[in-house]
Design an enzyme around this catalytic site. Sequence first.
Site, PDB file in Angstrom:
ATOM      1  N   SER A 167       2.631  -1.855   5.443  1.00 54.73           N
ATOM      2  CA  SER A 167       2.644  -0.755   6.423  1.00 54.73           C
ATOM      3  C   SER A 167       2.737  -1.270   7.846  1.00 54.73           C
ATOM      4  O   SER A 167       3.195  -0.564   8.734  1.00 54.73           O
ATOM      5  CB  SER A 167       1.325   0.034   6.329  1.00 54.73           C
ATOM      6  N   HIS A 217       9.854  -0.528   3.131  1.00 53.29           N
ATOM      7  CA  HIS A 217       8.656   0.270   3.402  1.00 53.29           C
ATOM      8  C   HIS A 217       8.856   1.707   2.932  1.00 53.29           C
ATOM      9  O   HIS A 217       9.577   2.483   3.567  1.00 53.29           O
ATOM     10  CB  HIS A 217       8.324   0.231   4.901  1.00 53.29           C
ATOM     11  N   GLU A 222      12.231   2.533   4.920  1.00 51.99           N
ATOM     12  CA  GLU A 222      12.515   1.670   6.082  1.00 51.99           C
ATOM     13  C   GLU A 222      12.876   0.290   5.540  1.00 51.99           C
ATOM     14  O   GLU A 222      12.085  -0.330   4.815  1.00 51.99           O
ATOM     15  CB  GLU A 222      11.288   1.584   6.996  1.00 51.99           C
ATOM     16  N   ASN A 253       5.141   4.301  11.196  1.00 53.46           N
ATOM     17  CA  ASN A 253       3.720   3.990  11.398  1.00 53.46           C
ATOM     18  C   ASN A 253       3.357   3.691  12.840  1.00 53.46           C
ATOM     19  O   ASN A 253       2.235   3.933  13.272  1.00 53.46           O
ATOM     20  CB  ASN A 253       3.309   2.818  10.508  1.00 53.46           C
TER      21      ASN A 253
HETATM   22  C1  LIG Z   1       0.813   4.439   5.972  1.00 60.53           C
HETATM   23  C2  LIG Z   1       2.050   4.135   5.191  1.00 60.53           C
HETATM   24  O1  LIG Z   1       2.494   2.815   5.444  1.00 60.53           O
HETATM   25  C3  LIG Z   1       3.218   5.070   5.461  1.00 60.53           C
HETATM   26  C4  LIG Z   1       3.022   6.429   4.848  1.00 60.53           C
HETATM   27  O2  LIG Z   1       3.186   6.642   3.683  1.00 60.53           O
HETATM   28  S1  LIG Z   1       2.510   7.617   5.924  1.00 60.53           S
HETATM   29  C5  LIG Z   1       2.408   9.042   4.915  1.00 60.53           C
HETATM   30  C6  LIG Z   1       3.752   9.716   4.740  1.00 60.53           C
HETATM   31  N1  LIG Z   1       3.566  10.920   3.921  1.00 60.53           N
HETATM   32  C7  LIG Z   1       3.284  12.133   4.468  1.00 60.53           C
HETATM   33  O3  LIG Z   1       3.267  12.305   5.669  1.00 60.53           O
HETATM   34  C8  LIG Z   1       3.005  13.224   3.462  1.00 60.53           C
HETATM   35  C9  LIG Z   1       2.921  14.568   4.148  1.00 60.53           C
HETATM   36  N2  LIG Z   1       2.621  15.592   3.127  1.00 60.53           N
HETATM   37  C10 LIG Z   1       3.619  16.189   2.397  1.00 60.53           C
HETATM   38  O4  LIG Z   1       4.806  15.936   2.526  1.00 60.53           O
HETATM   39  C11 LIG Z   1       3.189  17.218   1.392  1.00 60.53           C
HETATM   40  O5  LIG Z   1       1.873  17.677   1.710  1.00 60.53           O
HETATM   41  C12 LIG Z   1       3.147  16.644  -0.070  1.00 60.53           C
HETATM   42  C13 LIG Z   1       4.586  16.331  -0.549  1.00 60.53           C
HETATM   43  C14 LIG Z   1       2.276  15.403  -0.150  1.00 60.53           C
HETATM   44  C15 LIG Z   1       2.558  17.688  -0.993  1.00 60.53           C
HETATM   45  O6  LIG Z   1       3.368  18.850  -0.821  1.00 60.53           O
HETATM   46  P1  LIG Z   1       2.680  20.293  -1.000  1.00 60.53           P
HETATM   47  O7  LIG Z   1       3.748  21.314  -0.940  1.00 60.53           O
HETATM   48  O8  LIG Z   1       1.571  20.386  -0.028  1.00 60.53           O
HETATM   49  O9  LIG Z   1       2.008  20.239  -2.409  1.00 60.53           O
HETATM   50  P2  LIG Z   1       2.625  20.172  -3.856  1.00 60.53           P
HETATM   51  O10 LIG Z   1       3.068  21.543  -4.248  1.00 60.53           O
HETATM   52  O11 LIG Z   1       1.602  19.449  -4.639  1.00 60.53           O
HETATM   53  O12 LIG Z   1       3.927  19.223  -3.824  1.00 60.53           O
HETATM   54  C16 LIG Z   1       5.116  19.734  -3.296  1.00 60.53           C
HETATM   55  C17 LIG Z   1       6.176  19.332  -4.214  1.00 60.53           C
HETATM   56  O13 LIG Z   1       6.261  17.912  -4.328  1.00 60.53           O
HETATM   57  C18 LIG Z   1       6.069  17.526  -5.677  1.00 60.53           C
HETATM   58  N3  LIG Z   1       5.181  16.373  -5.689  1.00 60.53           N
HETATM   59  C19 LIG Z   1       4.050  16.193  -4.964  1.00 60.53           C
HETATM   60  N4  LIG Z   1       3.541  14.994  -5.212  1.00 60.53           N
HETATM   61  C20 LIG Z   1       4.370  14.398  -6.123  1.00 60.53           C
HETATM   62  C21 LIG Z   1       4.399  13.135  -6.777  1.00 60.53           C
HETATM   63  N5  LIG Z   1       3.461  12.223  -6.511  1.00 60.53           N
HETATM   64  N6  LIG Z   1       5.406  12.867  -7.661  1.00 60.53           N
HETATM   65  C22 LIG Z   1       6.367  13.783  -7.914  1.00 60.53           C
HETATM   66  N7  LIG Z   1       6.403  14.991  -7.323  1.00 60.53           N
HETATM   67  C23 LIG Z   1       5.421  15.280  -6.443  1.00 60.53           C
HETATM   68  C24 LIG Z   1       5.410  18.690  -6.398  1.00 60.53           C
HETATM   69  O14 LIG Z   1       5.858  18.720  -7.728  1.00 60.53           O
HETATM   70  C25 LIG Z   1       5.921  19.861  -5.605  1.00 60.53           C
HETATM   71  O15 LIG Z   1       7.199  20.226  -6.100  1.00 60.53           O
HETATM   72  P3  LIG Z   1       7.384  21.680  -6.686  1.00 60.53           P
HETATM   73  O16 LIG Z   1       6.673  22.635  -5.745  1.00 60.53           O
HETATM   74  O17 LIG Z   1       8.859  21.865  -6.751  1.00 60.53           O
HETATM   75  O18 LIG Z   1       6.705  21.566  -8.028  1.00 60.53           O
HETATM   76  N1  LIG Z   2      -1.072   4.143   1.021  1.00 58.98           N
HETATM   77  C1  LIG Z   2       0.033   4.463   1.689  1.00 58.98           C
HETATM   78  O1  LIG Z   2       0.253   5.623   2.103  1.00 58.98           O
HETATM   79  C2  LIG Z   2       1.051   3.369   1.961  1.00 58.98           C
HETATM   80  C3  LIG Z   2       2.341   3.751   2.321  1.00 58.98           C
HETATM   81  C4  LIG Z   2       3.299   2.744   2.559  1.00 58.98           C
HETATM   82  C5  LIG Z   2       2.947   1.408   2.442  1.00 58.98           C
HETATM   83  N2  LIG Z   2       1.667   1.075   2.067  1.00 58.98           N
HETATM   84  C6  LIG Z   2       1.352  -0.342   1.887  1.00 58.98           C
HETATM   85  O2  LIG Z   2       1.496  -0.653   0.498  1.00 58.98           O
HETATM   86  C7  LIG Z   2       0.551  -1.643   0.106  1.00 58.98           C
HETATM   87  C8  LIG Z   2      -0.324  -1.092  -1.008  1.00 58.98           C
HETATM   88  O3  LIG Z   2      -0.954   0.047  -0.545  1.00 58.98           O
HETATM   89  P1  LIG Z   2      -1.581   1.098  -1.583  1.00 58.98           P
HETATM   90  O4  LIG Z   2      -1.969   2.306  -0.808  1.00 58.98           O
HETATM   91  O5  LIG Z   2      -0.700   1.240  -2.763  1.00 58.98           O
HETATM   92  O6  LIG Z   2      -2.923   0.300  -2.005  1.00 58.98           O
HETATM   93  P2  LIG Z   2      -3.789   0.487  -3.328  1.00 58.98           P
HETATM   94  O7  LIG Z   2      -5.143  -0.025  -2.995  1.00 58.98           O
HETATM   95  O8  LIG Z   2      -3.625   1.869  -3.886  1.00 58.98           O
HETATM   96  O9  LIG Z   2      -3.060  -0.495  -4.369  1.00 58.98           O
HETATM   97  C9  LIG Z   2      -3.067  -1.884  -4.154  1.00 58.98           C
HETATM   98  C10 LIG Z   2      -3.103  -2.497  -5.556  1.00 58.98           C
HETATM   99  O10 LIG Z   2      -2.841  -3.892  -5.436  1.00 58.98           O
HETATM  100  C11 LIG Z   2      -3.627  -4.550  -6.413  1.00 58.98           C
HETATM  101  N3  LIG Z   2      -3.721  -5.966  -6.000  1.00 58.98           N
HETATM  102  C12 LIG Z   2      -4.434  -6.469  -4.967  1.00 58.98           C
HETATM  103  N4  LIG Z   2      -4.229  -7.807  -4.908  1.00 58.98           N
HETATM  104  C13 LIG Z   2      -3.361  -8.121  -5.917  1.00 58.98           C
HETATM  105  C14 LIG Z   2      -2.751  -9.328  -6.360  1.00 58.98           C
HETATM  106  N5  LIG Z   2      -3.016 -10.484  -5.754  1.00 58.98           N
HETATM  107  N6  LIG Z   2      -1.909  -9.280  -7.417  1.00 58.98           N
HETATM  108  C15 LIG Z   2      -1.646  -8.095  -8.041  1.00 58.98           C
HETATM  109  N7  LIG Z   2      -2.197  -6.920  -7.669  1.00 58.98           N
HETATM  110  C16 LIG Z   2      -3.033  -6.943  -6.611  1.00 58.98           C
HETATM  111  C17 LIG Z   2      -4.946  -3.804  -6.430  1.00 58.98           C
HETATM  112  O11 LIG Z   2      -5.613  -3.997  -7.671  1.00 58.98           O
HETATM  113  C18 LIG Z   2      -4.488  -2.365  -6.224  1.00 58.98           C
HETATM  114  O12 LIG Z   2      -4.335  -1.685  -7.461  1.00 58.98           O
HETATM  115  C19 LIG Z   2      -0.220  -2.018   1.369  1.00 58.98           C
HETATM  116  O13 LIG Z   2       0.423  -3.113   1.981  1.00 58.98           O
HETATM  117  C20 LIG Z   2      -0.062  -0.766   2.228  1.00 58.98           C
HETATM  118  O14 LIG Z   2      -0.171  -1.043   3.612  1.00 58.98           O
HETATM  119  C21 LIG Z   2       0.703   2.015   1.824  1.00 58.98           C
END
Ligand SMILES: C[C@H](O)CC(=O)SCCNC(=O)CCNC(=O)[C@H](O)C(C)(C)COP(=O)(O)OP(=O)(O)OC[C@H]1O[C@@H](n2cnc3c(N)ncnc32)[C@H](O)[C@@H]1OP(=O)(O)O
Ligand SMILES: NC(=O)c1ccc[n+]([C@@H]2O[C@H](COP(=O)([O-])OP(=O)(O)OC[C@H]3O[C@@H](n4cnc5c(N)ncnc54)[C@H](O)[C@@H]3O)[C@@H](O)[C@H]2O)c1
Length: 310
Positions: free
Chosen positions: A143, A164, A176, A214
């Site tokens: 991330s 990413h 990404e 991010n």
């Molecule tokens: C920090 C990291 O490095 C980077 C990141 O990841 S930052 C985070 C980025 N993500 C976000 O910002 C998520 C923002 N949230 C959302 O987009 C929405 O709330 C959400 C998609 C998570 C859930 O959507 P929402 O409408 O609230 O709920 P929900 O009805 O459960 O899901 C919507 C649809 O997606 C589908 N869905 C949700 N989660 C799913 C999953 N894990 N797998 C497959 N389908 C999924 C559902 O089936 C649903 O489809 P449908 O209505 O046609 O059946």
């Molecule tokens: N959580 C998010 O929304 C998100 C989105 C994009 C990217 N990421 C990045 O993805 C990576 C994983 O995040 P996450 O949320 O899936 O974490 P998580 O804690 O859900 O999963 C991490 C997994 O890695 C396993 N693990 C740790 N060390 C290991 C090793 N040496 N060998 C094999 N398995 C090992 C752990 O048992 C755990 O199940 C991080 O670098 C995070 O920054 C997270």
Amino acid sequence: MIQFGVIARNFSSSSAVQSAIKNVTVIGGGLMGSGIAQVSAQAGQNVILVDLSSDVLAKSQKSIGNNLGRVAKKIYKDNPKEGEKFVSESMARIKTATDPVSASQGADLVVEAIVENMDIKHQLFKKLDAAAPNHTIFASNTSSLSINEIAAAVKRKDKFGGLHFFNPVPVMRLLEVVKGAETSTATYETMMAWGKGVGKTCITCKDTPGFVVNRLLVPYIAEAIRLFERGDASARDIDIAMKLGAGYPMGPLELADYVGLDTNKFILDGWHKKYPQETLFNPIPLLNKLVSEGKLGVKTGEGFYKYEKK
Ligand SMILES: C[C@H](O)CC(=O)SCCNC(=O)CCNC(=O)[C@H](O)C(C)(C)COP(=O)(O)OP(=O)(O)OC[C@H]1O[C@@H](n2cnc3c(N)ncnc32)[C@H](O)[C@@H]1OP(=O)(O)O
Ligand SMILES: NC(=O)c1ccc[n+]([C@@H]2O[C@H](COP(=O)([O-])OP(=O)(O)OC[C@H]3O[C@@H](n4cnc5c(N)ncnc54)[C@H](O)[C@@H]3O)[C@@H](O)[C@H]2O)c1
């Protein structure tokens, strides 16, 4: 709401994966790794999902099966039989393992999605670099860490990059793709083609902290936590405010719970260390307290909100 077309479009482009990659090893079977394994398998890739813990792998396989079912219901809503075939064939393409070295020996691409910790990522990639075939591309789903700094652990710097994904991987359409200083053009193009093939819209940026999303999102979430910590507004009102006032699908505190409070903390701690003068990256006592109490959000059943155990 995610429109059907979006999921179908993802799937249709994903079913024609034309890149040089057929065998993918995903290391880290948690939130992200399980999603990356799912989208790779449903695009026809052979996948090995690796985690230290076989309990995690069992849980991940179950959630992948459920999520494939959700995708199948949308794409094959008029043909449930085809939907069942799609799920069973995708699941059959996913193997699991607890040994990353043997699981990488047949890989064309290794995607790392383990804990956001540079040392642990270094230890893993160093081990894999000595074992995986010379042609294998390594990518990190980090991330916030620097792709160049992670790549310092391997010799194959020309075949190392960032992929990413966003949570939840099966739904979020962005990927990404990040080139390190020594990533070859061939590697970059292969990663872009593969990303498209697994149904994502790929953007690219320099190896800059947090890449694009991010860098904008994490400070926003941090400021929301500080707003709540100061008592300026309730968690619920902060989330409603951003959903109804800015049109976000989730509010910042529910999103922090969704991403994982540990991941949010790892990111901020890493950036604070690197940029101590940047106040936006300052540690947040409330976030640190929740993480120290094991309240990591959805994945542990409690963060800013409580969640019923799945
Ligand atoms: C920090 C990291 O490095 C980077 C990141 O990841 S930052 C985070 C980025 N993500 C976000 O910002 C998520 C923002 N949230 C959302 O987009 C929405 O709330 C959400 C998609 C998570 C859930 O959507 P929402 O409408 O609230 O709920 P929900 O009805 O459960 O899901 C919507 C649809 O997606 C589908 N869905 C949700 N989660 C799913 C999953 N894990 N797998 C497959 N389908 C999924 C559902 O089936 C649903 O489809 P449908 O209505 O046609 O059946
Ligand atoms: N959580 C998010 O929304 C998100 C989105 C994009 C990217 N990421 C990045 O993805 C990576 C994983 O995040 P996450 O949320 O899936 O974490 P998580 O804690 O859900 O999963 C991490 C997994 O890695 C396993 N693990 C740790 N060390 C290991 C090793 N040496 N060998 C094999 N398995 C090992 C752990 O048992 C755990 O199940 C991080 O670098 C995070 O920054 C997270």
